[in-house]
Design a protein around this motif. Structure first.
Motif, PDB file in Angstrom:
ATOM      1  N   THR A 183      62.789-105.257  37.122  1.00  0.00           N
ATOM      2  CA  THR A 183      63.768-104.963  38.174  1.00  0.00           C
ATOM      3  C   THR A 183      65.188-105.205  37.678  1.00  0.00           C
ATOM      4  O   THR A 183      66.098-104.425  37.976  1.00  0.00           O
ATOM      5  CB  THR A 183      63.483-105.831  39.411  1.00  0.00           C
ATOM      6  OG1 THR A 183      62.192-105.513  39.919  1.00  0.00           O
ATOM      7  CG2 THR A 183      64.519-105.596  40.493  1.00  0.00           C
ATOM      8  N   ALA A 184      65.388-106.273  36.910  1.00  0.00           N
ATOM      9  CA  ALA A 184      66.722-106.598  36.401  1.00  0.00           C
ATOM     10  C   ALA A 184      67.268-105.476  35.521  1.00  0.00           C
ATOM     11  O   ALA A 184      68.471-105.159  35.560  1.00  0.00           O
ATOM     12  CB  ALA A 184      66.683-107.909  35.618  1.00  0.00           C
ATOM     13  N   ILE A 185      66.399-104.856  34.730  1.00  0.00           N
ATOM     14  CA  ILE A 185      66.845-103.836  33.782  1.00  0.00           C
ATOM     15  C   ILE A 185      66.796-102.448  34.403  1.00  0.00           C
ATOM     16  O   ILE A 185      67.821-101.754  34.505  1.00  0.00           O
ATOM     17  CB  ILE A 185      65.984-103.893  32.500  1.00  0.00           C
ATOM     18  CG1 ILE A 185      66.141-105.269  31.823  1.00  0.00           C
ATOM     19  CG2 ILE A 185      66.370-102.774  31.543  1.00  0.00           C
ATOM     20  CD1 ILE A 185      65.139-105.524  30.713  1.00  0.00           C
ATOM     21  N   ALA A 186      65.598-102.036  34.824  1.00  0.00           N
ATOM     22  CA  ALA A 186      65.443-100.685  35.382  1.00  0.00           C
ATOM     23  C   ALA A 186      66.224-100.536  36.677  1.00  0.00           C
ATOM     24  O   ALA A 186      66.800 -99.465  36.956  1.00  0.00           O
ATOM     25  CB  ALA A 186      63.961-100.378  35.608  1.00  0.00           C
ATOM     26  N   GLY A 187      66.274-101.611  37.475  1.00  0.00           N
ATOM     27  CA  GLY A 187      67.032-101.539  38.721  1.00  0.00           C
ATOM     28  C   GLY A 187      68.503-101.310  38.489  1.00  0.00           C
ATOM     29  O   GLY A 187      69.166-100.603  39.257  1.00  0.00           O
ATOM     30  N   ASN A 188      69.040-101.878  37.418  1.00  0.00           N
ATOM     31  CA  ASN A 188      70.460-101.668  37.131  1.00  0.00           C
ATOM     32  C   ASN A 188      70.719-100.255  36.625  1.00  0.00           C
ATOM     33  O   ASN A 188      71.748 -99.648  36.938  1.00  0.00           O
ATOM     34  CB  ASN A 188      70.961-102.697  36.111  1.00  0.00           C
ATOM     35  CG  ASN A 188      72.452-102.923  36.229  1.00  0.00           C
ATOM     36  OD1 ASN A 188      72.986-103.081  37.324  1.00  0.00           O
ATOM     37  ND2 ASN A 188      73.140-102.922  35.095  1.00  0.00           N
TER      38      ASN A 188
END
Length: 728
Positions: A445-450
């Motif tokens: 979430t931290a990476i793909a969400g950004n």
């Protein structure tokens, strides 16, 4: 020229003061003067945490020149230099199958043993240019024709570097011997004559031993602080220099005057302010030599300025590899609130700081102005490391948010959408959480969400690149971290536990999100490759993920104005500071001067590593001004004073691709994966490889892309090819 060098002569000792420089093998800036180079600086008490769970360390950047550089200028008494007598009367005979027009594209560095103070400078300038080299310790390994010439009669080396002109070492108290005897010197000179190989002496007090350069010492005029002035011949030899005087500091320097010597032609390249010679080319008996009379060290400005031109002169502008320079500046934490330093209390202000719309627009205008102000700057732009958790994608896209009232949900988000193509936007994770111990779903979430938020905002992103908060997840961490405090402020103490302690969930989430280039911390030993300082590091968990190191600087993460920047710096380095170094508190100009000297050194290194700062540093403290841009301008001002070589700025995805190719190329050279022989009769380089394809760059190749005065061509080599070259 005679082949019988003098057995004994007198000269000022090459080592007495110069050995001070041996202590200069200090950690490469930005190393810290403290045991750990990254610490949390909290004053007397713990500083309050930041919003968005975001806190930072203050990088302790080596603030200036170490005390080891404080070279005394005491007058020295003459000493005796012994050139050992060889067991023969002349040079060993060269092979009968000599092919004097053919030399391998490799340089021989001759060293005077383990205490050789010049070896670091030789290795640095060759490594920065990508030139393959071998080091021969002349105190332990004989120099023979077989050392220099291959069995087929081809020369093994296209150039020779002497770390000092006599390869001097202290053989007994008060006496200095050459590491080569008379026969070895004669053999070397015969090789250089037969193969037309140039010789570079990085340091020397020119007399008549082991050979005569047509220079004589001017006793009593030695100095360690002064200027090196470039002559007309110097500008022709060092094609990248502007011709401005080069400041010399902390390096003992002999001075010389021309001496008429039959058969010797000497041309001064650099002089001191009194007109004495401090560098010159000299020819004798068909041999070309260049001697410097100042001590060299890879951390000193004069060595950094001269290194590129010295390598090009030595190789005639034809060599494997290339030297390019980069101006890469990252701005972390865009969209987040950040700490702000309070000079009055030495702590943090109660109110956090976040860029305003006008600050952001000014940052765009500042980078445009900087790009247009310098001939050496090419397409400069900031790389914006953004945290989309602090943005509002529903805010109207506009660069004039004041005109649209309630349609503006967040002015910074609005103008960021408007400037989608003005910066290089790079994923800095959604919320800047620490990723040292984080599960796979949260990491994803931290990476793909950004990435998803960046897409909603319409940002032109470098989609293959990632910077984690605090460079976390790569093994530089609090070893007691159990993952329950990822939203807390900076966790200390951190230790370098190595890349083997990286968070596998981070690596998996990054690769699953198509990330290929991951920022690492150049201040942490495990996160850069000391054996190849210009190379990235394939991550040991997944070699398809390449670590690209970044430098910190002394513009701290929580400063927004010159007053704050100076007060925070002095809190560390002024008398009484946490890492007291200077004898007085700095003003802003002094801070910029000292730290830009380190910054410009990174440019001269030829590494592609970005320097990172923070969104706080882009506050427009005066019309068109920010401390971030002040720092960049100070660095470029220094650089443009001396060099004409372009400073390239690449988008992070392009930067990663460049570093990846360069790393593969350097590793191929290190393993001798192919051969390269220059046939001077045909002006062609024969590149030979059996096996899989490897990338090759050849400087001096005809039809290559221009960089400065030289062309370089990139090739993919899988067999044998001939490449025409244009030597200078």
């Amino acid at each position: 020229m005679t082949s019988n060098p003098l057995k004994l002569t007198t000269l000022l000792p090459l080592l007495t003061l110069s050995l001070v420089l041996a202590a200069c093998a200090h950690p490469d800036p930005p190393a810290s003067p403290l045991p750990n180079d990254t610490v949390a600086v909290h004053g007397d008490d713990t500083l309050p945490g930041s919003t968005h769970g975001h806190a930072h360390d203050v990088q302790l950047v080596q603030p200036g020149v170490p005390e080891a550089f404080q070279v005394t200028q005491a007058r020295l008494s003459p000493e005796r230099l012994i050139i050992p007598q060889g067991d023969r009367l002349s040079a060993q005979s060269l092979p009968t199958n000599l092919q004097p027009n053919k030399v391998a594209l490799k340089v021989l560095v001759l060293s005077s043993g383990p205490s050789d103070f010049g070896i670091g400078a030789a290795k640095a300038m060759l490594s920065q240019a990508g030139v393959p080299f071998e080091v021969l310790d002349a105190t332990s390994t004989p120099l023979t024709p077989e050392t220099l010439i291959a069995s087929d009669g081809t020369g093994k080396y296209q150039g020779v570097i002497l770390t000092d002109s006599a390869l001097t070492f202290q053989s007994s108290p008060g006496f200095y011997s050459s590491a080569l005897d008379t026969n070895e010197w004669a053999t070397l000179f015969e090789y250089e004559k037969a193969f037309k190989v140039r010789q570079l002496a990085l340091y020397g007090a020119p007399t008549t031993a082991p050979e005569d350069y047509g220079l004589r010492l001017v006793y009593g005029t030695e100095f360690a602080t002064g200027n090196l002035n470039v002559t007309a011949a110097g500008r022709a030899a060092f094609k990248d220099l502007t011709g401005s005087a080069i400041p010399l500091r902390y390096a003992y320097t002999y001075t010389a005057q021309l001496e008429a010597v039959p058969g010797v032609m000497t041309q001064p390249l650099l002089t001191d302010d009194a007109g004495h010679v401090v560098a010159a080319t000299s020819t004798v008996d068909g041999r070309e030599r260049l001697i410097l009379t100042s001590a060299q060290n890879p951390y000193l400005l004069h060595t950094q300025v001269l290194g590129y031109g010295l390598v090009q002169w030595l190789t005639r502008g034809v060599h494997l590899g290339e030297h390019r320079r980069f101006l890469q500046v990252d701005i972390d934490d865009w969209f987040l609130n950040g700490d702000e330093f309070d000079p009055a209390t030495g702590g943090l202000r109660a109110q956090s700081f976040r860029l305003s719309a006008s600050d952001a627009l000014s940052a765009r205008d500042q980078q445009r102005a900087l790009d247009g102000a310098y001939n050496v700057v090419n397409n400069f732009r900031y790389a914006i490391m953004f945290n989309g958790g602090g943005a509002n994608a529903a805010s109207l896209k506009t660069c004039t948010p004041e005109l649209y009232g309630s349609l503006i949900k967040d002015a910074l988000s609005s103008v960021s959408r408007c400037m989608a193509y003005d910066f290089d936007w790079v994923n800095h994770t959604r919320d800047h959480q620490r990723m040292d111990v984080m599960d796979l779903p949260t990491s994803t979430t931290a990476i793909a969400g950004n990435f998803s938020i960046g897409t909603q905002l319409g940002l032109q992103m470098s989609r293959k690149s990632l910077v984690t908060g605090e460079h976390s997840g790569l093994g530089y961490m609090d070893p007691t971290d159990d993952g329950t405090r990822n939203d807390d402020g900076f966790s200390q103490p951190k230790q370098d536990l190595g890349l083997g302690r990286s968070n596998p969930n981070l690596i998996t989430a990054a690769t699953n999100s198509a990330v290929r280039y991951l920022a690492s911390n150049r201040s942490v030993a495990s996160q850069w490759d000391a054996s190849c300082p210009t190379c990235g590091i394939p991550h040991p968990f997944n070699a398809s993920l390449l670590l690209v190191p970044r430098y910190p600087n002394s513009i701290h993460y929580h400063v927004t104005t010159p007053e704050e920047a100076t007060a925070s710096y002095n809190k560390l380095y002024a008398p009484g500071g946490a890492a007291a170094y200077w004898d007085h508190a700095f003003d802003y100009a002094e801070l910029l001067d000292v730290d830009s000297t380190q910054g410009v050194g990174h440019l001269f290194e030829g590494t592609a590593w970005p320097t990172y700062m923070h969104q706080t540093n882009l506050r427009q403290y005066a019309p068109g001004k920010s401390v971030a841009t002040d720092w960049v301008k100070a660095v470029v001002d220094k650089y443009a004073r001396y060099s004409t070589l372009p400073l390239n700025t690449l988008r992070w995805d392009d930067l990663g691709a460049y570093v990846q190719r360069h790393t593969l190329e350097e590793k191929a050279k290190a393993t001798n994966a192919y051969t390269a022989v220059w046939n001077r009769a045909t002006n062609a380089v024969i590149l030979s490889r059996s096996g899989g394809s490897v990338p090759v760059t050849l400087t001096g190749a005809a039809g290559g892309s221009m960089y400065g005065a030289y062309e370089a061509k990139q090739l993919t080599l899988g067999s044998t090819v001939n490449v025409l070259v244009k030597p200078k």
